[in-house]
Design a protein around this motif. Structure first.
Motif, PDB file in Angstrom:
ATOM      1  N   SER A   9       0.815  -1.218   0.000  1.00  0.00           N
ATOM      2  CA  SER A   9       0.000   0.000   0.000  1.00  0.00           C
ATOM      3  C   SER A   9       0.848   1.268   0.000  1.00  0.00           C
ATOM      4  CB  SER A   9      -0.951   0.005   1.204  1.00  0.00           C
ATOM      5  OG  SER A   9      -0.247   0.220   2.418  1.00  0.00           O
ATOM      6  N   LEU A  10       2.124   1.165   0.400  1.00  0.00           N
ATOM      7  CA  LEU A  10       2.998   2.333   0.350  1.00  0.00           C
ATOM      8  C   LEU A  10       3.072   2.911  -1.064  1.00  0.00           C
ATOM      9  CD1 LEU A  10       5.991   1.101   2.570  1.00  0.00           C
ATOM     10  CD2 LEU A  10       4.205   2.739   3.213  1.00  0.00           C
ATOM     11  N   ARG A  11       2.922   2.053  -2.056  1.00  0.00           N
ATOM     12  CA  ARG A  11       3.070   2.495  -3.441  1.00  0.00           C
ATOM     13  C   ARG A  11       1.925   3.390  -3.898  1.00  0.00           C
ATOM     14  NH1 ARG A  11       4.353  -3.390  -6.192  1.00  0.00           N
ATOM     15  NH2 ARG A  11       5.480  -4.269  -4.399  1.00  0.00           N
ATOM     16  N   GLY A  19       2.680  13.077   2.923  1.00  0.00           N
ATOM     17  CA  GLY A  19       1.790  13.596   3.959  1.00  0.00           C
ATOM     18  C   GLY A  19       0.667  12.658   4.327  1.00  0.00           C
ATOM     19  N   SER A  20       0.721  11.443   3.827  1.00  0.00           N
ATOM     20  CA  SER A  20      -0.362  10.478   4.059  1.00  0.00           C
ATOM     21  C   SER A  20      -0.172   9.710   5.365  1.00  0.00           C
ATOM     22  CB  SER A  20      -0.447   9.507   2.879  1.00  0.00           C
ATOM     23  OG  SER A  20       0.816   8.912   2.659  1.00  0.00           O
ATOM     24  N   THR A  21      -1.160   8.879   5.690  1.00  0.00           N
ATOM     25  CA  THR A  21      -1.206   8.163   6.963  1.00  0.00           C
ATOM     26  C   THR A  21      -1.564   6.704   6.735  1.00  0.00           C
ATOM     27  OG1 THR A  21      -1.998  10.176   8.055  1.00  0.00           O
ATOM     28  CG2 THR A  21      -2.253   8.123   9.264  1.00  0.00           C
ATOM     29  N   ILE A  22      -0.860   5.820   7.436  1.00  0.00           N
ATOM     30  CA  ILE A  22      -1.222   4.397   7.474  1.00  0.00           C
ATOM     31  C   ILE A  22      -1.619   4.057   8.901  1.00  0.00           C
ATOM     32  CG2 ILE A  22      -0.459   2.028   7.099  1.00  0.00           C
ATOM     33  CD1 ILE A  22       1.796   3.196   5.336  1.00  0.00           C
ATOM     34  N   VAL A  23      -2.827   3.566   9.077  1.00  0.00           N
ATOM     35  CA  VAL A  23      -3.278   3.087  10.382  1.00  0.00           C
ATOM     36  C   VAL A  23      -3.544   1.594  10.244  1.00  0.00           C
ATOM     37  CG1 VAL A  23      -4.949   3.326  12.249  1.00  0.00           C
ATOM     38  CG2 VAL A  23      -4.353   5.323  10.851  1.00  0.00           C
ATOM     39  N   ARG A  27      10.095   2.831   8.485  1.00  0.00           N
ATOM     40  CA  ARG A  27      11.118   3.369   7.592  1.00  0.00           C
ATOM     41  C   ARG A  27      10.578   3.485   6.162  1.00  0.00           C
ATOM     42  NH1 ARG A  27      16.160  -0.145   7.896  1.00  0.00           N
ATOM     43  NH2 ARG A  27      16.266   0.795   9.977  1.00  0.00           N
ATOM     44  N   GLY A  28       9.846   2.439   5.722  1.00  0.00           N
ATOM     45  CA  GLY A  28       9.269   2.480   4.388  1.00  0.00           C
ATOM     46  C   GLY A  28       8.257   3.601   4.235  1.00  0.00           C
ATOM     47  N   ALA A  29       7.457   3.830   5.281  1.00  0.00           N
ATOM     48  CA  ALA A  29       6.470   4.915   5.240  1.00  0.00           C
ATOM     49  C   ALA A  29       7.163   6.271   5.142  1.00  0.00           C
ATOM     50  CB  ALA A  29       5.568   4.846   6.467  1.00  0.00           C
ATOM     51  N   ARG A  30       8.228   6.435   5.908  1.00  0.00           N
ATOM     52  CA  ARG A  30       8.931   7.722   5.898  1.00  0.00           C
ATOM     53  C   ARG A  30       9.514   8.043   4.531  1.00  0.00           C
ATOM     54  NH1 ARG A  30      11.955   7.005  11.757  1.00  0.00           N
ATOM     55  NH2 ARG A  30      10.197   7.728  13.057  1.00  0.00           N
ATOM     56  N   THR A  31       9.982   7.021   3.815  1.00  0.00           N
ATOM     57  CA  THR A  31      10.528   7.275   2.480  1.00  0.00           C
ATOM     58  C   THR A  31       9.456   7.794   1.525  1.00  0.00           C
ATOM     59  OG1 THR A  31      10.155   4.995   1.708  1.00  0.00           O
ATOM     60  CG2 THR A  31      12.261   5.460   2.779  1.00  0.00           C
ATOM     61  N   ARG A  32       8.187   7.528   1.857  1.00  0.00           N
ATOM     62  CA  ARG A  32       7.071   8.039   1.042  1.00  0.00           C
ATOM     63  C   ARG A  32       6.466   9.310   1.638  1.00  0.00           C
ATOM     64  NH1 ARG A  32       6.425   5.614  -3.914  1.00  0.00           N
ATOM     65  NH2 ARG A  32       4.235   6.223  -3.827  1.00  0.00           N
ATOM     66  N   ALA A  90       3.169   8.574   7.547  1.00  0.00           N
ATOM     67  CA  ALA A  90       3.292   8.208   8.951  1.00  0.00           C
ATOM     68  C   ALA A  90       2.569   6.887   9.189  1.00  0.00           C
ATOM     69  CB  ALA A  90       2.696   9.296   9.836  1.00  0.00           C
ATOM     70  N   TYR A  91       3.178   6.007  10.001  1.00  0.00           N
ATOM     71  CA  TYR A  91       2.597   4.694  10.320  1.00  0.00           C
ATOM     72  C   TYR A  91       2.265   4.629  11.800  1.00  0.00           C
ATOM     73  CZ  TYR A  91       2.302  -0.280  11.458  1.00  0.00           C
ATOM     74  OH  TYR A  91       1.871  -1.490  11.931  1.00  0.00           O
ATOM     75  N   SER A  92       1.114   4.018  12.119  1.00  0.00           N
ATOM     76  CA  SER A  92       0.800   3.709  13.515  1.00  0.00           C
ATOM     77  C   SER A  92      -0.073   2.465  13.586  1.00  0.00           C
ATOM     78  CB  SER A  92       0.106   4.885  14.208  1.00  0.00           C
ATOM     79  OG  SER A  92      -1.192   5.110  13.668  1.00  0.00           O
ATOM     80  N   PHE A  93       0.020   1.780  14.706  1.00  0.00           N
ATOM     81  CA  PHE A  93      -0.771   0.579  14.981  1.00  0.00           C
ATOM     82  C   PHE A  93      -1.896   0.950  15.930  1.00  0.00           C
ATOM     83  CE2 PHE A  93      -1.463  -3.075  17.892  1.00  0.00           C
ATOM     84  CZ  PHE A  93      -2.027  -3.950  16.987  1.00  0.00           C
TER      85      PHE A  93
END
Length: 334
Positions: A223-225, A230-234, A267-272, A275-278
């Motif tokens: 999904s990083l792709r 400025g996006s968010t992964i929850v 780390r993968g999220a930051r390259t895009r 921000a990632y959180s659980f």
């Protein structure tokens, strides 16, 4: 009272319908006669011991997270409810009680009045998926009108609710599903639907503002792709991160371990530029009351796949574990 009880971790024969004492009422509890209990994937994972490091259960323990029923008694400190009130609640992560029982103790602050237009089965299908979607999309992702959110597995329990909430928030929704469920997710409001049996979502979707992680495996990394800066992964399925361990008051070892587990995806999220959180859902009666208003206004509707009688509760868990339910699976007590 009858209850579906976990006696020991790791073996299916250690889950059984058993006679248990009615739970003892605390001063801030309401005692609810359970009419229906909604099932969630975590209810199938707890008996295996998957969540032992996170959830501290005193065995034997009554299983089940979500319920709807009628208040029969209130603790001396309770002010918001009275006997006879129809309520619904998630008691997930609250020690000492479970929803798959004839009676359950519910902390006053975890309960809300049942939406008048829903029956008990419909109401029981809502709490965990509703709270999870609310906390992920509103609190963590801070979705705004016009943004795009990717909610995979759109025909599942979380997906069917989260799509509707995201549309209420004014966003555009992308999802994945099988060929036979395309019409269902479109009817819930999905704008971009990827048939995962024919296409890979990361080859089709672009410029998304948020991802709700609901599928195990490499789906979150893929999904990083599709994200823009400025996006968010929850994520609801992990890996857990150090922030989660801190919020739960875990020791240094667990903080370090969860930090290691989540390092790659962070780390993968930051390259895009993301921000990632659980997210580990928490019971919240106030939020559930707000969700109830949306249900009463018919801005969101329950989606129920199958209803099982209480004496087939163990079979209901096995059915849910197959991962093919369209919407929610509910156990009906009365």
């Amino acid at each position: 009272m009858k209850a579906l009880v976990l006696k020991r971790y790791g073996r299916p024969d250690q889950v059984a319908l058993t006679e248990m004492p009615r739970p003892a009422l605390k001063p801030d509890d309401i005692l609810v006669e359970v009419h229906a209990a909604g099932l969630n994937p975590i209810d199938t994972m707890i008996p295996k011991g998957t969540f032992k490091p996170i959830l501290k259960l005193d065995l034997p323990a009554t299983l089940g997270s979500d319920l709807a029923g009628v208040v029969v008694e209130v603790g001396r400190q309770v002010t918001r409810f009275k006997p006879g009130d129809a309520v619904f609640a998630s008691i997930f992560d609250l020690s000492g009680t479970g929803a798959l029982a004839e009676f359950a103790c519910v902390p006053e602050n975890a309960a809300a009045l049942k939406p008048a237009n829903l029956d008990f089965v419909q109401a029981a299908s809502i709490p965990m998926v509703g709270l999870t979607s609310w906390q992920a999309l509103k609190e963590r992702a801070h979705l705004k009108p016009g943004q795009k959110v990717f909610i995979p597995a759109g025909s599942g329990g979380i997906g069917t609710f989260a799509i509707q909430l995201a549309k209420y928030l004014g966003t555009k929704v992308g999802t994945t599903t099988s060929t036979g469920n395309v019409d269902l997710v479109r009817s819930l409001g999905a704008d971009e639907v990827v048939d995962y049996k024919r296409l890979q979502f990361e080859d089709v979707l672009t410029d998304y503002d948020a991802v709700l992680g609901t599928v195990r495996g490499d789906a979150i990394e893929k999904s990083l792709r599709i994200l823009k800066p400025g996006s968010t992964i929850v994520s609801l399925v992990g890996p857990p991160d150090a922030a989660f361990a801190r919020a739960r008051g875990m020791n240094f070892v667990m903080k370090f371990l969860f930090g290691l587990l989540s390092r790659k995806i962070i780390r993968g999220a930051r390259t895009r530029g993301a921000a990632y959180s659980f997210l580990f859902v928490r019971p919240d009666g106030g939020q559930l009351a707000e969700i109830g208003k949306l249900l009463e206004a018919e801005r969101i509707r329950p989606v129920i796949d199958k209803i099982f009688p209480f004496d087939r509760a163990k079979e209901a868990l096995a059915y849910l574990e197959q991962g093919r339910a369209k919407g929610k699976v509910v156990v009906q007590m009365r």
